[in-house]
Design a protein around this motif. Structure first.
Motif: not given
Length: 285
Positions: A102-123
């Protein structure tokens, strides 16, 4: 023939009158139980509740009267005009008022961390492990004013690190909210203190900020657009499957083909209904 004996519980008019007279005397001699001192304070607290809004608030009444005669009158005498010296404290549980989303700004970098681990998700919608992320997390409870000032500065730097181009007004609103909401006491000079910290944060270069990291166990796939309730349901289903698989593996270690269900239940210290649920899978293994 003699008079038929009446039922033992039936009374003659004379006996009934005598009984009523006795009951009346008992009622006059019985005095109403006086209120205890604690009950009086509780009644005072109930009266004060109407003066404050909020269903979660707690009214605490403290008696500061030392005169025993006044205390006795207030506690045990009805219809008096005694005034006790009391202190009223109104408290309410501290809650995290704003969720990060609900904050009007970015509150974490979880998307960036997830992108660096994209190969581990396997869909898969998420992966489990231990991941270091940067997140702006409000305090869990109120604290002393000086400690809250340090928290405000730390959170301000964290916000600026995640939002290098954040507007001063937005950061000012956030820091003021944290300072007021999570300080147990706020002096009149709080605005000056907040403005000093705000100036320090805004003057700090991005490369000079050392962000604080926190470890999380679940990292969500950014390709999935899931609500909080949907994520909660997925995690619950995953945990149930993991628990069932753990139980099955434990039973496989003990199970023998010549065993009955009852024998396996005794050997594994598990209930018979549990054994029945996994019986076909054990026989097929």
């Amino acid at each position: 023939m003699g008079e038929v004996q009446k039922n033992w519980w039936e009374l003659s008019p004379e006996q009934e009158a005598e009984l009523q007279e006795k009951l009346a005397k008992v009622g006059k001699s019985h005095k109403k139980r006086p209120k205890t001192h604690e009950e009086v304070l509780e009644e005072i607290a109930d009266g004060y509740k109407d003066l404050y809004s909020g269903p979660d608030q707690t009214i605490r009444i403290e008696n500061r009267t030392t005169d025993l005669d006044i205390i006795r009158q207030a506690a045990f005498e009805e219809g008096n005009d005694v005034r006790m010296d009391i202190k009223v404290t109104v408290t309410e549980p501290t809650k995290r008022n704003s969720s990060p989303s609900s904050m009007p700004f970015k509150t974490d970098n979880m998307v960036e961390v997830a992108r660096t681990n994209s190969d581990s998700f396997k869909a898969d919608p998420f992966i489990s492990g231990r991941f270091d992320v940067i997140a702006v997390l409000p305090p869990k409870r109120k604290n002393q004013y000086r400690r809250t000032l340090a928290t405000v500065k730390s959170l301000g730097l964290q916000v600026k690190y995640l939002n290098p181009k954040i507007k001063v007004s937005v950061l000012d609103d956030f820091m003021g909210h944290v300072l007021i909401q999570y300080s147990s006491f706020v002096p009149e000079t709080w605005i000056d203190h907040k403005n000093t910290i705000l100036a320090e944060v805004m003057k700090t270069a991005h490369k000079e900020i050392e962000p604080m990291t926190t470890k999380i166990k679940t990292l969500w796939n950014p390709d999935y657009d899931l609500t909080v309730s949907e994520r909660r349901g997925i995690l619950q289903e995953y945990r149930q499957k993991a628990k069932k698989n753990k139980t099955l593996q434990a039973l496989k270690v003990i199970y023998r083909t010549d065993m009955t269900q009852k024998q396996l239940a005794e050997a594994s210290s598990r209930s018979l209904p549990t054994i029945k649920r996994y019986w076909k899978q054990l026989q097929a293994a």
